[in-house]
Design an enzyme around this catalytic site. Structure first.
Site, PDB file in Angstrom:
ATOM      1  CE1 TYR A 217      -3.157   3.020   0.499  1.00 44.67           C
ATOM      2  CE2 TYR A 217      -1.793   3.526   2.407  1.00 44.67           C
ATOM      3  CZ  TYR A 217      -2.753   3.899   1.492  1.00 44.67           C
ATOM      4  OH  TYR A 217      -3.292   5.164   1.550  1.00 44.67           O
ATOM      5  N   GLY A 219       0.902   4.333   1.049  1.00 42.64           N
ATOM      6  CA  GLY A 219       1.225   5.104   2.256  1.00 42.64           C
ATOM      7  C   GLY A 219       2.279   4.440   3.123  1.00 42.64           C
ATOM      8  CG  HIS A 245      -0.776  16.674   5.864  1.00 35.09           C
ATOM      9  ND1 HIS A 245      -1.736  16.056   6.619  1.00 35.09           N
ATOM     10  CD2 HIS A 245      -0.882  16.131   4.625  1.00 35.09           C
ATOM     11  CE1 HIS A 245      -2.397  15.189   5.872  1.00 35.09           C
ATOM     12  NE2 HIS A 245      -1.893  15.215   4.664  1.00 35.09           N
ATOM     13  CB  SER A 267      -8.903  12.677   5.920  1.00 32.97           C
ATOM     14  OG  SER A 267      -9.360  12.064   7.075  1.00 32.97           O
ATOM     15  CB  CYS A 269     -11.587  18.938   6.844  1.00 35.52           C
ATOM     16  SG  CYS A 269     -11.817  18.168   8.443  1.00 35.52           S
ATOM     17  N   GLY A 270     -12.417  18.917   3.392  1.00 34.92           N
ATOM     18  CA  GLY A 270     -12.568  19.779   2.219  1.00 34.92           C
ATOM     19  C   GLY A 270     -11.272  20.246   1.586  1.00 34.92           C
ATOM     20  CB  SER A 273     -13.603  20.035  -2.539  1.00 33.43           C
ATOM     21  OG  SER A 273     -13.645  20.360  -1.172  1.00 33.43           O
ATOM     22  CG  ASP A 286      -0.459  15.024   0.644  1.00 35.60           C
ATOM     23  OD1 ASP A 286      -1.237  15.299   1.579  1.00 35.60           O
ATOM     24  OD2 ASP A 286       0.203  13.978   0.620  1.00 35.60           O
ATOM     25  NE  ARG A 383      -5.213   6.959  -0.857  1.00 39.33           N
ATOM     26  CZ  ARG A 383      -4.877   7.988  -0.092  1.00 39.33           C
ATOM     27  NH1 ARG A 383      -4.400   9.097  -0.625  1.00 39.33           N
ATOM     28  NH2 ARG A 383      -5.034   7.929   1.217  1.00 39.33           N
TER      29      ARG A 383
END
EC number: 4.1.1.32
Length: 621
Positions: A217, A219, A245, A267, A269-270, A273, A286, A383
C-alpha cells in the site's frame, strides 16, 4: 566500490560509479548484499529507464492494463489497504519520550527489521531509484534514494516526484540524502504482499532512513511521501523552517493579481475540493516546504503528482479530476473495481456493474469477507496516482519555480457542526498558530449518519506524521513567524456548520471564502473584530456571492453562519487546554493565547449573551 563491482553487472555498476558519493556507495553495497536480490536495475533520469520500470510493473503482474491507453490498475492485499499505524514506528534512542507518537527503541527496531529483511529479495529484482523532494537545484531540494523490489512502488514515484539521478551526480559526496529500503516480501497468486504478520514500517530518525517490509500500500511503501514527511518535519524543526501537510494553491484576485495560499485540513474536511476549485489554480495538494527567503515566507510543492482518494469523485462535484481520470494520461488506479477494462469506484455518480475484479479478487454484489462484512465495489481508500501536469488548472510556473512562491495566507480547515464560523482571520501570527492551527479538530464523519461524531484533535493536520515533540513543533512555528519581515495572514475555515440537522453552507460557498481571504491579504476590505478574530462584513460577502457564484446571499444566512457561538467556543478552549496541559515542554504562548481568547469570550458574553450576531459586533466598530 569493490563490493559494488562484485554485486552489480557492469552496466548497472557504471551508473552508480558515475555518482561520486562514498556514503551512497557504502549504503548500497551493504543493503544489496543483505537483501540478496537476483537482479538489480539502477534508474537514471532517462525516459528509457522509466519505461523499463513501467514495463516491469506489468511484466511482474503488479499492474494490469486498462482500456484507456496509459491507464493501469494495481491491487494491494485485502488487508493491506491503508497506512499501518500500529506497525509504523519511529526508532528513537533510549529514554526519548514523544507524546502522541508510536516510538520504539532504535537498537531493537533495527535488529528486528534487519532480521525480517535478510534475503527478502531472493528471486526478485531490486530497483534503485533516485528522486528529489522539492524542485531540483534549489534551497528546498532534498535528495533521496529508494531501494524497492516493487515496480509498482517505483512507477508511482516516477509519477509523484522529480527525478534525482543527475542531482546526486551534481551534489557529489554529501551525507544530506534520505534513504528508503522497501520490499513487498513474498507475493501471493494475485501478486500482493503475503506475510502481513511481518509488515513493518520503521523510521530511523537518527540515520534519516526508512525501512518498509511485507506491504505494498502506497502510504506504507512510497518512501518519498508520508515516510519522508516524518524525516522532513524533524529536519525542518532542527533548521528553523516548516514542512507541512498542506495544499498550495493560487487564488486569482482583481486585475490579474495572483495570491498563494497553503491549507492544512484533516481528511474529509474539504482539502482537495478547495485546492481544485475550477477557476483558481493548483500548485500541490498534499505536502509543502516553507522557508524564510529574505524575510518572506516562500513555499514549494514537495511533489509533482497526486496520490488521491478516488471515492466519491464524480463529474458534478469534481469536474477537473473527473476529466483527468478519463483522459489518456499516465494513471495508476489502485483497489478499484474493474469490469471489461474500465475502472469503477464508490460514489462516482454512474451505475456500477454487479461483478468484476476488485481488491478482494473476483467480486460480485453482496460478496462478504472473512469477517462477514459486505465488500463494496472499491475500497474506501482506493486511489489514483497521476502527474499534476495532467491538470488543466495547474500553475506550472509556480510548481517549477526553484525559489517557490510567496505565501499570502495560511488556512487551517476544521470540521464541526456548531463552533467555528465558516471563515475568520487571526489577529496575528501567534494567535493564528495557536487558536487555529494547534487547536484544529475534525468531527469524525459518523456525523453524516445523523450521530454526533467525535471531535478528533489533529493540530495542523499533522498528528499522524509528527516525528518530534509537539512542543518543539509548535515552538518552531512561532519562531518561524517572528523571524519574517512579512508574515502570511492566518485564516480558519469550517465548511460543515449545521442547524437542526441541515447544512448552513453549500459546497461551493468555499469559493467565496477564498476570494474574501485574498482581498484581506491585500487589505482591500474591512472586517469585523470578534473575540476569536476578524470575520467578513455582510456587505462584502453579498457582493462576492454575486460575483463568484451569481447567487443572492441573505442577511439571515449570514447571521446564522457568522454568529459567535460563545458556549461552544469556550468548550473548545477547555478541550484544547486539557490536551496540552499534562504535556511537558509546551510553549507558554499557547496557554496565554487560549487564556486571552477565553477572557475575550467571557467579556463578550457578559455584554451580549451566549450567541452574538455579527451585526451587533459590527455596530460597535
Amino acid at each position: 566500490m569493490e563490493k559494488l563491482r562484485e554485486l552489480l553487472p557492469k552496466d548497472q555498476y557504471e551508473k552508480i560509479a558515475a555518482i561520486n558519493n562514498p556514503y551512497l556507495h557504502e549504503f548500497l553495497a551493504e543493503w544489496i548484499e543483505w537483501l540478496e536480490p537476483s537482479k538489480v536495475f539502477v534508474c537514471t533520469d532517462s525516459p528509457e529507464d522509466e519505461e523499463y520500470v513501467r514495463w516491469k510493473a506489468l511484466y511482474y503482474g503488479e499492474e494490469k492494463m486498462l482500456e484507456i491507453p496509459k491507464h493501469t490498475v494495481h491491487y494491494d492485499n485485502y488487508y493491506d489497504q491503508a497506512r499501518d499505524k500500529t506497525n509504523t514506528k519511529l526508532l528513537v534512542p533510549k529514554g526519548v519520550e514523544l507524546p502522541f507518537l508510536n516510538t520504539m527503541n532504535r537498537e531493537e527496531g533495527l535488529k528486528e527489521i534487519r532480521e525480517i529483511m535478510k534475503g527478502i529479495m531472493r528471486g526478485k529484482e531490486l530497483f534503485i531509484c533516485f528522486f528529489v523532494l522539492g524542485p531540483t537545484n534549489s534551497i528546498f531540494t532534498i535528495p533521496a534514494v529508494q531501494l524497492t523490489d516493487s515496480a509498482y512502488v517505483a512507477h508511482s514515484e516516477f509519477l509523484l516526484y522529480r527525478k534525482g539521478y543527475e542531482e546526486f551526480k551534481r551534489l557529489g559526496p554529501t551525507k544530506n540524502f534520505f534513504k528508503f529500503v522497501h520490499s513487498a516480501g513474498e507475493l501471493d497468486e494475485r501478486k500482493t504482499s503475503k506475510n502481513l504478520d511481518k509488515r513493518r514500517i520503521y523510521i530511523d530518525l537518527l540515520d534519516e532512513t526508512v525501512y518498509s517490509a511485507n506491504t505494498q500500500y502506497g502510504g506504507n511503501t512510497i518512501g518519498l511521501k508520508k515516510l519522508a514527511f516524518r524525516l522532513t518535519i524533524q529536519r525542518a524543526v532542527k533548521e528553523g523552517w516548516l514542512s507541512e501537510h498542506m495544499f498550495l494553491m493560487r487564488v486569482n484576485g482583481p486585475n490579474g493579481r495572483k495570491t498563494y495560499f497553503t491549507g492544512a485540513y484533516p481528511s474529509m474536511c474539504g482539502k482537495t475540493s478547495t485546492a481544485m476549485i475550477p477557476w483558481e489554480n493548483i500548485v500541490g495538494d498534499d505536502l509543502v516546504f516553507i522557508k524564510n527567503v529574505d524575510g518572506i515566507a516562500r513555499a514549494v510543492n514537495v511533489e509533482i503528482g497526486v496520490f488521491g482518494i478516488i471515492e466519491g469523485v464524480n463529474q458534478k462535484d469534481d469536474p477537473i479530476i473527473w476529466k483527468v481520470l478519463h483522459s489518456p494520461v499516465e494513471i495508476i488506479f489502485s483497489n478499484v473495481l474493474v469490469k471489461d477494462g474500465k475502472p469503477y469506484w464508490n460514489g462516482m455518480g454512474i451505475e456500477i456493474p454487479d461483478e468484476g475484479e476488485n481488491h478482494s479478487g473476483k467480486w460480485w454484489r453482496g460478496k462478504r469477507d472473512a469477517e462477514g462484512k459486505e465488500i463494496p465495489p472499491s475500497h474506501k481508500n482506493a486511489r489514483f496516482t497521476v502527474r499534476l501536469e495532467a491538470f488543466p488548472n495547474l500553475d506550472r510556473e509556480a510548481l517549477n519555480n526553484p525559489c517557490g512562491v510567496e505565501v499570502g495566507g495560511m488556512i487551517f480547515g476544521g470540521r464541526d457542526p456548531d463552533t467555528w464560523p465558516p471563515v475568520r482571520e487571526a489577529f496575528d501570527w501567534e494567535h493564528g498558530v495557536i487558536t487555529m492551527g494547534a487547536s484544529l479538530e475534525s468531527e469524525t464523519t459518523a456525523a453524516t449518519l445523523g450521530k454526533e461524531g467525535v471531535r478528533a484533535f489533529n493540530p495542523m493536520s499533522i498528528l499522524d506524521f509528527l516525528s518530534v515533540h509537539i512542543g518543539d513543533y509548535i515552538r518552531n512555528y512561532l519562531e518561524f513567524g517572528r523571524k519574517l519581515k512579512k508574515t502570511p495572514k492566518i485564516f480558519a475555515v469550517n465548511y460543515f456548520l449545521r442547524e437542526n440537522g441541515r447544512w448552513l453552507n453549500e459546497k461551493l460557498d468555499k469559493a467565496v471564502w477564498l476570494k474574501w481571504m485574498e482581498l484581506r491579504v491585500h487589505n482591500d476590505v474591512d472586517a469585523i473584530e470578534t473575540p476569536i478574530g476578524y470575520i467578513p462584513r455582510y456587505e462584502d460577502l453579498k457582493v462576492l456571492f454575486k460575483q463568484v457564484l451569481n447567487k443572492d446571499y441573505s442577511r439571515e444566512d449570514y447571521e446564522k453562519q457568522f454568529k459567535i457561538r460563545v458556549p461552544e467556543l469556550l468548550a473548545k478552549i477547555e478541550r484544547i487546554w486539557k490536551i496540552y496541559e499534562p504535556i511537558d515542554n509546551i510553549p507558554e504562548e499557547l496557554f496565554k493565547q487560549l487564556k486571552d481568547e477565553r477572557e475575550r469570550l467571557l467579556k463578550a458574553k457578559a455584554e451580549f449573551g451566549d450567541y452574538i450576531s455579527p451585526f451587533t459586533l459590527e455596530k460597535r466598530i
